[in-house]
Scaffold this active site. Structure first.
Site, PDB file in Angstrom:
ATOM      1  CB  SER A   1      37.487  38.368  39.444  1.00  0.00           C
ATOM      2  OG  SER A   1      37.357  39.304  40.477  1.00  0.00           O
TER       3      SER A   1
HETATM    4  N1  SAH Z   1      36.197  43.818  40.427  1.00  0.00           N
HETATM    5  C1  SAH Z   1      37.628  43.958  40.215  1.00  0.00           C
HETATM    6  C2  SAH Z   1      38.474  43.080  41.103  1.00  0.00           C
HETATM    7  C3  SAH Z   1      38.482  43.645  42.471  1.00  0.00           C
HETATM    8  S1  SAH Z   1      39.843  43.284  43.537  1.00  0.00           S
HETATM    9  C4  SAH Z   1      37.997  43.737  38.763  1.00  0.00           C
HETATM   10  O1  SAH Z   1      37.113  43.434  37.956  1.00  0.00           O
HETATM   11  O2  SAH Z   1      39.169  43.933  38.437  1.00  0.00           O
HETATM   12  C5  SAH Z   1      39.075  43.976  44.997  1.00  0.00           C
HETATM   13  C6  SAH Z   1      39.128  45.484  45.075  1.00  0.00           C
HETATM   14  O3  SAH Z   1      38.341  45.877  46.192  1.00  0.00           O
HETATM   15  C7  SAH Z   1      40.517  46.045  45.300  1.00  0.00           C
HETATM   16  O4  SAH Z   1      40.844  46.952  44.285  1.00  0.00           O
HETATM   17  C8  SAH Z   1      40.415  46.732  46.669  1.00  0.00           C
HETATM   18  O5  SAH Z   1      41.192  47.906  46.774  1.00  0.00           O
HETATM   19  C9  SAH Z   1      38.933  47.043  46.746  1.00  0.00           C
HETATM   20  N2  SAH Z   1      38.361  47.255  48.071  1.00  0.00           N
HETATM   21  C10 SAH Z   1      38.669  46.633  49.241  1.00  0.00           C
HETATM   22  N3  SAH Z   1      37.892  47.111  50.234  1.00  0.00           N
HETATM   23  C11 SAH Z   1      37.054  48.042  49.688  1.00  0.00           C
HETATM   24  C12 SAH Z   1      36.013  48.885  50.203  1.00  0.00           C
HETATM   25  N4  SAH Z   1      35.674  48.876  51.477  1.00  0.00           N
HETATM   26  N5  SAH Z   1      35.368  49.713  49.327  1.00  0.00           N
HETATM   27  C13 SAH Z   1      35.716  49.751  48.021  1.00  0.00           C
HETATM   28  N6  SAH Z   1      36.698  48.990  47.486  1.00  0.00           N
HETATM   29  C14 SAH Z   1      37.356  48.140  48.300  1.00  0.00           C
END
Ligand code: SAH
Length: 226
Positions: free
Chosen positions: A61
């Site tokens: 992000s």
């Molecule tokens: N917080 C992260 C950015 C996240 S991108 C950072 O600091 O880099 C969003 C992430 O959510 C992705 O890696 C995706 O695989 C994950 N995601 C999507 N659905 C999810 C779920 N139901 N449970 C856990 N992770 C999930």
């Protein structure tokens, strides 16, 4: 050309002042090396205030959004926090500086492993990265004082509100697959109150309940899972 990451990080923190008033949040941004969470070829962009691609079509992000969401959790240092969507692990590292205990769940196993390794290398001893299960969040470790979802949901996930303790805060992007509103849900004895904190863009939260289908064929991207 070599980049002085420390100077670049300080400049980023300065640029966040004004919009971000919580000094502890600014301190955490100033203490975590964002370059550590990026693929080699993107490290030179670590302190530009923008989201960047990581593996598996996911994103790390934008620092301002990390700061806004973290500030909205109002952490004092004593909380047990859940993150849904570990991704690179950067947000989890920020939370580790501000809370007592952090549990972060990720659905893609290779990202889970890589993030756990990075956080370990940085010595973030109060963070655990776990493989996400079928159900959203981590009900078996509830209640949490704060929950942050870093992927976009079609609605405020009921299952996560249930995992909040009394007085707990849930911050989650809610909208369609592309654009969302950042929503804060606060749980109290009188019920759950919702506040909108502004527009944001996150990759979709994938889940059978309270999430999106992984391969949603709808062109307009507004078809949530029931
Ligand atoms: N917080 C992260 C950015 C996240 S991108 C950072 O600091 O880099 C969003 C992430 O959510 C992705 O890696 C995706 O695989 C994950 N995601 C999507 N659905 C999810 C779920 N139901 N449970 C856990 N992770 C999930």
């Amino acid at each position: 050309m070599t980049i002085d990451y420390r100077l670049a990080r300080e400049a980023l923190v300065r640029s966040l002042r004004g919009e971000i008033t919580d000094a502890r949040v600014l301190g955490a941004i100033g203490a975590v090396p964002r370059e550590h969470f990026l693929p080699e070829q993107l490290r030179r962009h670590a302190y530009e205030d923008r989201a960047l691609p990581i593996a598996r079509d996911q994103t790390i992000s934008q620092p301002l959004m990390v700061a806004i969401m973290t500030q909205a959790l109002s952490l004092t240092g004593d909380e047990k926090v859940l993150e849904v969507g570990t991704g690179s692990g950067y947000q989890a590292a920020i939370l580790s500086k501000l809370a007592r205990e952090v549990v972060s769940v990720e659905r893609l196993p290779d990202l889970t492993r890589a993030a756990a390794h990075r956080l370990d290398e940085l010595g973030c001893a109060n963070v655990r990265v776990l493989q996400a299960g079928e159900e959203l969040g981590l009900a078996e470790e509830a209640p949490f004082d704060a929950i942050i979802v870093t992927a976009g949901a079609p609605n405020v996930p009921r299952s996560l509100v249930d995992q909040l303790g009394q007085g707990g805060r849930l911050v989650v992007p809610v909208g369609d697959r592309k654009v969302q509103q950042l929503v804060r849900a606060t749980k109290s004895l009188s019920g759950v109150s919702l506040e909108k904190l502004g527009e944001c863009r996150f990759v979709p939260l994938i889940a059978a309940r309270d999430g999106w289908h992984e391969h949603d064929s709808s062109k307009n991207g507004i078809r949530p899972v029931a």
